[in-house]
Motif scaffolding. Structure first.
Motif, PDB file in Angstrom:
ATOM      1  N   PRO A  61       4.362   9.845  -4.640  1.00  0.00           N
ATOM      2  CA  PRO A  61       3.212   9.023  -5.058  1.00  0.00           C
ATOM      3  C   PRO A  61       2.992   9.093  -6.565  1.00  0.00           C
ATOM      4  O   PRO A  61       2.477   8.147  -7.176  1.00  0.00           O
ATOM      5  N   GLN A  62       3.398  10.217  -7.179  1.00  0.00           N
ATOM      6  CA  GLN A  62       3.190  10.410  -8.626  1.00  0.00           C
ATOM      7  C   GLN A  62       3.974   9.413  -9.482  1.00  0.00           C
ATOM      8  O   GLN A  62       3.678   9.264 -10.661  1.00  0.00           O
ATOM      9  N   ASP A  63       4.962   8.724  -8.899  1.00  0.00           N
ATOM     10  CA  ASP A  63       5.761   7.766  -9.673  1.00  0.00           C
ATOM     11  C   ASP A  63       5.121   6.382  -9.733  1.00  0.00           C
ATOM     12  O   ASP A  63       5.559   5.525 -10.509  1.00  0.00           O
ATOM     13  N   PHE A  64       4.097   6.157  -8.913  1.00  0.00           N
ATOM     14  CA  PHE A  64       3.522   4.814  -8.815  1.00  0.00           C
ATOM     15  C   PHE A  64       2.328   4.666  -9.756  1.00  0.00           C
ATOM     16  O   PHE A  64       1.557   5.616  -9.935  1.00  0.00           O
ATOM     17  N   ARG A 105       0.864  -1.188   0.000  1.00  0.00           N
ATOM     18  CA  ARG A 105       0.000   0.000   0.000  1.00  0.00           C
ATOM     19  C   ARG A 105       0.904   1.244   0.000  1.00  0.00           C
ATOM     20  O   ARG A 105       1.910   1.304   0.690  1.00  0.00           O
ATOM     21  N   ILE A 106       0.466   2.257  -0.774  1.00  0.00           N
ATOM     22  CA  ILE A 106       1.271   3.473  -0.898  1.00  0.00           C
ATOM     23  C   ILE A 106       0.633   4.596  -0.069  1.00  0.00           C
ATOM     24  O   ILE A 106      -0.518   4.985  -0.316  1.00  0.00           O
ATOM     25  N   TYR A 107       1.384   5.094   0.893  1.00  0.00           N
ATOM     26  CA  TYR A 107       0.960   6.250   1.697  1.00  0.00           C
ATOM     27  C   TYR A 107       1.716   7.479   1.185  1.00  0.00           C
ATOM     28  O   TYR A 107       2.962   7.478   1.186  1.00  0.00           O
ATOM     29  N   ALA A 108       0.986   8.490   0.751  1.00  0.00           N
ATOM     30  CA  ALA A 108       1.624   9.725   0.279  1.00  0.00           C
ATOM     31  C   ALA A 108       2.132  10.495   1.505  1.00  0.00           C
ATOM     32  O   ALA A 108       1.339  11.043   2.278  1.00  0.00           O
ATOM     33  N   HIS A 109       3.439  10.535   1.655  1.00  0.00           N
ATOM     34  CA  HIS A 109       4.115  11.004   2.864  1.00  0.00           C
ATOM     35  C   HIS A 109       4.107  12.529   2.926  1.00  0.00           C
ATOM     36  O   HIS A 109       4.744  13.175   2.104  1.00  0.00           O
ATOM     37  N   ARG A 110       3.361  13.085   3.843  1.00  0.00           N
ATOM     38  CA  ARG A 110       3.161  14.545   3.965  1.00  0.00           C
ATOM     39  C   ARG A 110       2.492  15.094   2.704  1.00  0.00           C
ATOM     40  O   ARG A 110       2.687  16.254   2.342  1.00  0.00           O
ATOM     41  N   ALA A 145      -0.412  20.087  -0.894  1.00  0.00           N
ATOM     42  CA  ALA A 145       0.342  18.832  -1.032  1.00  0.00           C
ATOM     43  C   ALA A 145      -0.594  17.620  -0.997  1.00  0.00           C
ATOM     44  O   ALA A 145      -0.384  16.641  -1.734  1.00  0.00           O
ATOM     45  N   PHE A 146      -1.650  17.691  -0.178  1.00  0.00           N
ATOM     46  CA  PHE A 146      -2.598  16.578  -0.145  1.00  0.00           C
ATOM     47  C   PHE A 146      -3.432  16.554  -1.434  1.00  0.00           C
ATOM     48  O   PHE A 146      -3.760  15.486  -1.944  1.00  0.00           O
ATOM     49  N   SER A 147      -3.743  17.738  -1.976  1.00  0.00           N
ATOM     50  CA  SER A 147      -4.451  17.793  -3.279  1.00  0.00           C
ATOM     51  C   SER A 147      -3.611  17.182  -4.378  1.00  0.00           C
ATOM     52  O   SER A 147      -4.123  16.424  -5.210  1.00  0.00           O
ATOM     53  N   LYS A 148      -2.333  17.523  -4.399  1.00  0.00           N
ATOM     54  CA  LYS A 148      -1.439  16.967  -5.429  1.00  0.00           C
ATOM     55  C   LYS A 148      -1.357  15.446  -5.304  1.00  0.00           C
ATOM     56  O   LYS A 148      -1.332  14.738  -6.314  1.00  0.00           O
ATOM     57  N   ALA A 149      -1.308  14.953  -4.066  1.00  0.00           N
ATOM     58  CA  ALA A 149      -1.260  13.500  -3.865  1.00  0.00           C
ATOM     59  C   ALA A 149      -2.530  12.860  -4.432  1.00  0.00           C
ATOM     60  O   ALA A 149      -2.473  11.842  -5.138  1.00  0.00           O
ATOM     61  N   MET A 150      -3.664  13.497  -4.153  1.00  0.00           N
ATOM     62  CA  MET A 150      -4.927  12.960  -4.651  1.00  0.00           C
ATOM     63  C   MET A 150      -4.961  12.995  -6.179  1.00  0.00           C
ATOM     64  O   MET A 150      -5.352  12.028  -6.822  1.00  0.00           O
ATOM     65  N   TRP A 174      -4.181   7.006   0.015  1.00  0.00           N
ATOM     66  CA  TRP A 174      -3.830   7.123   1.436  1.00  0.00           C
ATOM     67  C   TRP A 174      -2.819   8.251   1.582  1.00  0.00           C
ATOM     68  O   TRP A 174      -1.908   8.390   0.750  1.00  0.00           O
ATOM     69  N   ILE A 175      -2.980   9.040   2.637  1.00  0.00           N
ATOM     70  CA  ILE A 175      -2.014  10.101   2.933  1.00  0.00           C
ATOM     71  C   ILE A 175      -1.465   9.914   4.349  1.00  0.00           C
ATOM     72  O   ILE A 175      -2.125   9.319   5.206  1.00  0.00           O
ATOM     73  N   GLU A 176      -0.255  10.454   4.540  1.00  0.00           N
ATOM     74  CA  GLU A 176       0.346  10.521   5.883  1.00  0.00           C
ATOM     75  C   GLU A 176       0.508  11.981   6.232  1.00  0.00           C
ATOM     76  O   GLU A 176       0.848  12.791   5.354  1.00  0.00           O
TER      77      GLU A 176
END
Ligand code: G3P
Ligand code: MG
Length: 250
Positions: free
Chosen positions: A240-243, A6-11, A24-29, A35-37
């Protein structure tokens, strides 16, 4: 089919926008993370703020410790210009802001309690106010609360026994009990080791003891795949963008 942890987007996605901000959470989404950390500490008025360091210097235009400040002062700080001009209006969010964002975006959360250096009274306030904050999480089955501060984790567990816990640790010289001595007693569902110095044998030991094993911080996709083959259940990543989507949606 490739097996991913599972991938958690770190910060959030901290190479695309300033860490631990709503941007940063928007970019992860947008990158497809599910999942975010994020890191949580407390300030003088009891507000829970989302920040990694125990000082303001690195990630804002403020300086020094924040334990004596109210949120009215924190919200005036610029938490994005250090990263780039594009983000100069970003603010340090409150934990409740990130929880609302995650609820609205259907993101799972790893909320990390920072080892609060603001004194015993504030440490107690942190846990009490966290109990209120996590009651707003829409899907508590997709929430993990973790900490290097195992006393804070124990206090949180007494306040919210139903929430899953992760036993965070650093391999070099952290005082107090080891995960073998403490994680089961605390009722943790997961152990969160650093990737530095991690061995396959250690992962197997964690898994055989019945814990999930979520590893920080893994910024390379092939390394994440290798760790999954060792039995690692999750990784925290700055990228997360690399996965691929198939990795991000588990
Ligand atoms: O929760 C995993 C990881 O974030 C722990 O270390 O220092 O990045 O908060 P840190
Ligand atoms: Mg963290």
């Amino acid at each position: 089919m490739t097996d991913y942890p599972r991938i958690y987007a770190h910060r959030g996605a901290p190479t695309l926008a300033p860490e631990n901000t709503i941007a940063a959470f928007s970019k992860a989404m947008e990158a497809g993370a599910t999942w975010i950390e994020f890191d949580v500490d407390v300030i003088a008025d009891g507000s829970l703020i989302v920040i990694h360091d125990d000082t303001l210097d690195r990630t804002t235009n403020g300086s020094g410790r924040y334990y004596g400040l109210d949120y009215s002062a924190i919200r005036r700080l610029d938490a994005g210009a250090w990263f780039s001009d594009t983000y100069r209006f970003e603010r340090i969010p409150e934990a409740a802001d990130v929880i609302s964002f995650a609820n609205a975006s259907h993101l799972g959360m790893n909320l990390e309690i920072k080892p609060c250096y603001g004194g015993m009274e504030l440490r107690e306030t942190l846990v009490e106010n966290l109990r209120v904050a996590v009651s707003q999480v829409a899907d508590p089955s997709r929430l993990i609360v973790s900490s290097f501060d195992h006393e804070a984790l124990a206090r949180f567990h007494r306040a919210c026994p139903q929430i899953a816990l992760g036993w965070l640790f650093e391999r070099h010289g952290q005082p107090g009990p080891t995960w073998q001595e403490g994680a089961a007693d605390l009722g943790c569902v997961a152990v969160h080791p650093s990737v530095e110095g991690l061995t396959r044998a250690e992962v197997e030991q964690i898994r055989e003891a019945g814990f999930d094993c979520n590893v920080w911080t893994v910024n390379d996709v092939d390394r994440a795949i290798e760790l999954a083959s060792w039995g690692v259940t999750g990784v925290f990543t700055d990228r997360p963008q690399d996965f691929p989507a198939e990795a991000l949606t588990r």
